[in-house]
Write a protein that holds these residues in place. Sequence first.
Motif, short mmCIF file in Angstrom:
data_model
loop_
_atom_site.label_atom_id
_atom_site.label_comp_id
_atom_site.label_asym_id
_atom_site.label_seq_id
_atom_site.Cartn_x
_atom_site.Cartn_y
_atom_site.Cartn_z
N GLU A 276 0.82 -1.22 0.00
CA GLU A 276 0.00 0.00 0.00
C GLU A 276 0.85 1.27 0.00
O GLU A 276 2.05 1.25 -0.28
N ASP A 277 0.21 2.41 0.27
CA ASP A 277 0.86 3.71 0.10
C ASP A 277 1.47 4.19 1.41
O ASP A 277 1.44 3.50 2.42
N ASP A 278 2.03 5.41 1.36
CA ASP A 278 2.65 5.97 2.57
C ASP A 278 1.91 7.19 3.11
O ASP A 278 2.33 7.79 4.09
N LEU A 279 0.81 7.58 2.45
CA LEU A 279 -0.03 8.70 2.88
C LEU A 279 0.74 10.01 2.99
O LEU A 279 0.26 10.97 3.59
N GLY A 280 1.94 10.04 2.42
CA GLY A 280 2.76 11.25 2.53
C GLY A 280 3.42 11.41 3.89
O GLY A 280 3.98 12.46 4.18
N ILE A 281 3.37 10.36 4.73
CA ILE A 281 3.96 10.41 6.07
C ILE A 281 5.43 10.02 5.96
O ILE A 281 5.76 8.92 5.49
N GLU A 282 6.31 10.89 6.39
CA GLU A 282 7.74 10.70 6.17
C GLU A 282 8.27 9.41 6.78
O GLU A 282 9.07 8.70 6.17
N SER A 283 7.83 9.08 7.98
CA SER A 283 8.31 7.85 8.62
C SER A 283 7.88 6.61 7.85
O SER A 283 8.64 5.63 7.73
N LEU A 284 6.66 6.64 7.30
CA LEU A 284 6.20 5.52 6.48
C LEU A 284 6.98 5.45 5.17
O LEU A 284 7.30 4.35 4.68
N GLN A 285 7.29 6.60 4.60
CA GLN A 285 8.09 6.62 3.38
C GLN A 285 9.43 5.94 3.61
O GLN A 285 9.87 5.09 2.81
N ARG A 286 10.10 6.30 4.70
CA ARG A 286 11.40 5.71 4.99
C ARG A 286 11.28 4.20 5.18
O ARG A 286 12.10 3.43 4.67
N ALA A 287 10.27 3.79 5.94
CA ALA A 287 10.10 2.36 6.22
C ALA A 287 9.83 1.57 4.95
O ALA A 287 10.43 0.50 4.73
N LYS A 288 8.97 2.07 4.10
CA LYS A 288 8.61 1.33 2.88
C LYS A 288 9.74 1.35 1.86
O LYS A 288 9.98 0.35 1.17
N ARG A 289 10.46 2.46 1.77
CA ARG A 289 11.57 2.53 0.83
C ARG A 289 12.73 1.64 1.27
O ARG A 289 13.52 1.17 0.43
N SER A 290 12.85 1.40 2.57
CA SER A 290 13.97 0.61 3.08
C SER A 290 13.91 -0.85 2.64
O SER A 290 14.90 -1.57 2.77
N TYR A 291 12.76 -1.29 2.13
CA TYR A 291 12.63 -2.64 1.61
C TYR A 291 12.81 -2.69 0.09
O TYR A 291 12.71 -3.76 -0.51
N TYR A 292 13.07 -1.55 -0.54
CA TYR A 292 13.40 -1.45 -1.96
C TYR A 292 12.32 -2.06 -2.87
O TYR A 292 12.46 -3.16 -3.39
N PRO A 293 11.23 -1.33 -3.07
CA PRO A 293 10.18 -1.81 -3.97
C PRO A 293 10.71 -1.96 -5.40
O PRO A 293 11.59 -1.22 -5.83
N VAL A 294 10.13 -2.92 -6.12
CA VAL A 294 10.55 -3.11 -7.52
C VAL A 294 9.84 -2.12 -8.42
O VAL A 294 10.35 -1.76 -9.49
N PHE A 295 8.66 -1.68 -8.02
CA PHE A 295 7.98 -0.61 -8.74
C PHE A 295 6.87 -0.06 -7.86
O PHE A 295 6.54 -0.61 -6.80
N MET A 296 6.32 1.07 -8.30
CA MET A 296 5.20 1.71 -7.61
C MET A 296 3.97 1.63 -8.52
O MET A 296 4.08 1.73 -9.74
#
Length: 315
Positions: A281-301
């Motif tokens: 799912e998304d990060d709602l523009g929340i910076e902490s969620l962005q960092r957490a989700k990016r840290s797993y290296y998505p293959v695409f959005m």
Amino acid sequence: MQFLCCCRTQQIETIHFHPVTLEDKRWVDRILRLEDSRSTDFCFTSILVWNDTYHQQLAAFGDRLLYKLFYHGAPFYGFPVGRGPLRPVICALYCDAETDGVPLKISGITAQNYQALEEEFPGQFEFTADTFAFDYVYEAESLATLAGKKLSAKRNHINRFIENNPDWAFEPIRMETLLECVFMTREWARHHQKDETFAAELLALDIAFANYDALRLEGGLIRSGGKVVAFAIGEPINSDTYIVHFEKAFSDIQGAYPMINREFARWICATHPHIRYINREDDLGIESLQRAKRSYYPVFMVEKYSAVWKGAEPL
């Protein structure tokens, strides 16, 4: 019933929207299977559990699903997913918006939907990228193995969790253990700052708990000392993608979040061998969620856009 719309003299079918209920799942799922989208927006669970936030109304238009949303009283529409001609659907939505006295605004538009709208109505919509709503999609195998140098920090956190919780255990959520996840959520909530987004998510989770079996949701939990310390809930969303709707863990237990992430991904791979991707799912523009989700290296959005009609009346 039909009426003459402002779209010149075309006969436009009236859309009969109705409030979403659990009984809509069967016919909505049939249409969503036609779309076969990886977007979290095109999932009946997402529609139902967030209904108290968006007050959604549904309608069928042939083999397309129409849904109307209200956020702080302002109406807008989801993209009409499914199959069949797009032009008469958009014309009907245009007339419905005109009846409400608002411009036609469509949200949740994927890149594929964007192309379809632009091909059918070139230059008639003004598009805006809703980057806060982009879904993070990962290789299921990557989340299950955490292989590679980039994910070494995740493996280290998991090793600390195992060292500190030698009696840990993972198990699928069953109806008889679902209540333990509810109690864990209540305890988890007491230690977090409350705001509008937090309250909306808790309400959505409560609806998921209450309709867990009817929605055919799946989940996994982790115990330490016999107590639930983390859980995740999701379901297959299309032919190759699984969506994780909710994931909760006690943040003061080192490695609890990476552990439930890995163990649930392993369970998904074992239970659904056809699944290639996991949508978190998304990060709602929340910076902490962005960092957490990016840290797993998505293959695409899964990119999503909003579109507002800016042209003349659709023909």
